[in-house]
Enzyme design. Structure first.
Site, PDB file in Angstrom:
ATOM      1  N   GLY A  61     -61.445   5.176 -38.585  1.00  0.00           N
ATOM      2  CA  GLY A  61     -62.009   4.319 -39.619  1.00  0.00           C
ATOM      3  C   GLY A  61     -62.951   3.267 -39.058  1.00  0.00           C
ATOM      4  N   THR A  62     -62.556   2.680 -37.947  1.00  0.00           N
ATOM      5  CA  THR A  62     -63.403   1.649 -37.342  1.00  0.00           C
ATOM      6  C   THR A  62     -64.748   2.240 -36.917  1.00  0.00           C
ATOM      7  OG1 THR A  62     -61.540   0.312 -36.622  1.00  0.00           O
ATOM      8  CG2 THR A  62     -63.588   0.044 -35.395  1.00  0.00           C
ATOM      9  N   ASN A 109     -57.263  -4.259 -47.527  1.00  0.00           N
ATOM     10  CA  ASN A 109     -56.111  -3.888 -46.706  1.00  0.00           C
ATOM     11  C   ASN A 109     -54.998  -4.928 -46.718  1.00  0.00           C
ATOM     12  OD1 ASN A 109     -58.417  -5.132 -45.349  1.00  0.00           O
ATOM     13  ND2 ASN A 109     -57.093  -5.232 -43.557  1.00  0.00           N
ATOM     14  N   GLN A 143     -58.107   2.227 -47.138  1.00  0.00           N
ATOM     15  CA  GLN A 143     -56.849   1.904 -47.819  1.00  0.00           C
ATOM     16  C   GLN A 143     -56.728   2.631 -49.152  1.00  0.00           C
ATOM     17  OE1 GLN A 143     -54.277   0.119 -46.730  1.00  0.00           O
ATOM     18  NE2 GLN A 143     -55.210  -0.529 -44.818  1.00  0.00           N
ATOM     19  N   GLY A 163     -57.591   9.060 -41.099  1.00  0.00           N
ATOM     20  CA  GLY A 163     -56.370   9.840 -41.229  1.00  0.00           C
ATOM     21  C   GLY A 163     -55.092   9.021 -41.213  1.00  0.00           C
ATOM     22  N   THR A 216     -67.312  16.628 -28.373  1.00  0.00           N
ATOM     23  CA  THR A 216     -66.572  17.799 -28.838  1.00  0.00           C
ATOM     24  C   THR A 216     -65.627  17.401 -29.960  1.00  0.00           C
ATOM     25  OG1 THR A 216     -66.715  18.830 -26.675  1.00  0.00           O
ATOM     26  CG2 THR A 216     -64.968  19.629 -28.120  1.00  0.00           C
ATOM     27  N   CYS A 273     -50.397 -16.524 -36.188  1.00  0.00           N
ATOM     28  CA  CYS A 273     -49.510 -16.392 -35.047  1.00  0.00           C
ATOM     29  C   CYS A 273     -49.268 -14.955 -34.653  1.00  0.00           C
ATOM     30  CB  CYS A 273     -48.184 -17.084 -35.337  1.00  0.00           C
ATOM     31  SG  CYS A 273     -48.383 -18.857 -35.369  1.00  0.00           S
TER      32      CYS A 273
END
Lengths: 390, 148
Positions: A71-72, A151, A186, A207, A244, A332
């Site tokens: 996705g990134t 998200n 999402q 995926g 590939t 945090c």
């Protein structure tokens, strides 16, 4: 101990059917799809079958489906690729303030390359302000990117309406720009992905949020949209994404997407009932807890609440010790030490953003699981509130 | 499906918890925090941090004025597990030997608290820094009250 995984927005497990579909392509059918022999041909046929299956769900041509490394990467390719390929046409980009970092940080990178980026605010519910979006469109706007569903707070964005505004802008200015990208990672398991109905030119899915493998993504690229590649090499994926092909994962993604899409109507009803029971249970049992995001226009599996006086990471670790796996928008638990940009964008102050808890349900989540959380969480909150200095 | 376990083992000792066992203990069983109905007569109090940063600590001390020794303390912390644990560990350090001389308490450094906790993840170090600051603020407050 109970094991209640409520972090499906982070990632999902791989479905057994998906694993089975992938299995042959690790060992028996190991060919390189680019090879000119029958071993390679089998892999080539397999990924083309998968491509066709994905294209059918996206209501597009096979040639418009590009497989990527996740996705990134798809988000980066859409943003960097479309902007760089069309920089002669204009150097203005529009996105929202609540995008995933894969979009926002790609935009930040483009700012260093001389692009100007407008970050459109959202309302208190987390829905993009379309009026402001409309006003932000300029004659040199080459790209718009608005996520399909968020998200963190699960809000579903008005993609069709944004597409209509873009079409009107194009007609008025007699231009093919801007291109319109949506990050649908999402949304992929729960919402309609018909690219024609949505009116988008670029769409990202992956995926790992739909019970498929990690490290595999899709970028839908409408015919006629030019992208500058991020990765050069053997010219695979029409030269847009060399390397590939990840054959087993491509097969797995297609299988996972097909299953999620065919089951979504039934599953959405089941899971949204559980989610609503979870939200109302928490709000009823925990004083001052409140829901973040739109109660209706949200993903069926997303619950995001702020629980004042309690810091999110402390809550997550306490829940972990009781076998409940959740997430938070608190700084945090992140690398940045800044609280969630999404929660700040919907108007929460830093303290409320630090006090957020995200619970995202999945296919295996049961009513008993929800009951367990509602039973356990109030005691944890009470304990942490007693220690709290606020 | 058959349960499988990974062949590649973690070189981090395979622990499930992000923090040390000592941090865990202080987090789940915080020591000497000020309970809701508890009456604690403090001689000095200090607060550091802000909810905006995600960490906010309050510290109360009881002082034996004749010898200038902190003999008891209480605290409250809004923050993550390591923030809570580090304040709890500090309370333990101060009171475990029947108290601590003010001069000695002033010498407690973040590294000392870290050491007591058996270490913290790098990103968490800023949390424990607050504990000693809160204590120093409480001591300062106590000294001011003596001047009045």
């Amino acid at each position: 101990m109970k094991h209640v995984y409520l972090d499906h927005a982070a990632t999902t497990y791989l479905r057994k059917e998906v694993l089975n579909a992938m299995a042959p392509y690790f060992y028996n059918e190991y060919g390189n799809p680019s090879s000119f022999h029958s071993v390679g041909k089998k892999s080539k046929d397999a990924i083309e079958t998968a491509r066709f299956a994905v294209a059918k769900i996206l209501n597009c041509r096979s040639a418009e489906i590009i497989f990527t490394g996740g996705g990134t990467e798809s988000d980066n390719l859409a943003i960097l690729g479309a902007a760089r390929a069309n920089k002669e046409k204009g150097k203005h980009i529009i996105t929202s303030k609540i995008e995933h970092p894969a979009i926002l940080d790609a935009c930040k990178a483009l700012e260093k390359e001389g692009f100007e980026v407008s970050y459109i605010p959202v309302d208190k519910m987390g829905i993009i302000k379309l009026e402001e979006f409309k006003k932000a469109l300029r004659s040199d706007t080459v790209l718009v990117s608005i996520m399909y569903a968020n998200n963190e707070i699960g809000t579903i964005q008005p993609i069709k309406e944004a597409a209509k505004i873009i079409r009107e802008h194009r007609q008025k200015n007699k231009t093919a720009f801007p291109s319109f990208h949506t990050d649908a990672c999402q949304a992929a398991g729960a919402l309609d992905l018909d690219t024609v109905k949505l009116g988008v030119d670029l769409l990202t899915i992956n995926g790992s949020k739909i019970y498929g493998p990690k490290g595999i993504g899709v970028l839908y690229v409408k015919k006629g949209i030019n992208l500058q590649p991020l990765i050069y090499g053997g010219g695979q994926e029409q030269g847009i994404r060399s390397g590939t092909e990840n054959v087993p994962s491509i097969i797995g993604l297609a299988k996972a997407l097909e299953m999620a899409q065919s089951e979504k109507e039934k599953e959405n009803i089941r899971i949204s009932k559980l989610r609503d029971a979870l939200i109302s249970g928490i709000i009823k049992k925990i004083p001052r807890a409140f829901l973040n995001g739109d109660p209706k226009k949200r993903l069926p599996n997303n619950a995001n609440l702020s629980i004042p006086k309690v810091e999110g990471e402390a809550m997550v670790l306490y829940l972990d010790s009781k076998g409940i796996y959740a997430s938070t928008g608190s700084a945090c638990s992140s690398r940045s030490l800044k609280p969630s940009h999404v929660l700040l964008a919907i108007g929460l102050n830093d303290e409320m953003a630090h006090s957020s808890l995200r619970l995202t349900l999945g296919k295996k989540t049961t009513r008993e699981d929800i009951g367990y959380v509602i039973k356990i969480l109030p005691g944890i909150v009470e304990k942490l509130r007693e220690v709290s200095s606020l | 499906m058959k349960k499988s376990s990974p062949d590649i083992k973690s070189n981090k000792g395979g622990k499930e918890w992000f923090y040390t066992e000592i941090v865990k203990k202080h987090f789940f069983e915080p020591y000497k925090f000020l309970k809701d109905k508890e009456k604690f007569k403090a001689d000095g109090e200090g607060a550091v941090g802000s909810p905006a940063c995600g960490d906010m600590m309050k510290f109360w001390i009881k002082v034996d004025k004749k010898v200038g020794k902190i003999i008891d303390c209480r605290w409250r912390t809004f923050g993550c597990a390591s923030a809570i644990a580090s304040t709890s560990a500090l309370a333990e350090m101060i009171t475990e030997k029947g108290g601590i001389k003010i001069e000695k308490a002033l010498k407690i450094r973040p590294q000392d608290i870290m050491k007591r906790l058996g270490g913290l993840p790098d990103i968490k170090v800023h949390c424990s820094v607050l504990g000693d600051q809160a204590l120093r603020a409480a001591i300062e407050n106590y000294k001011q009250s003596l001047k009045l």
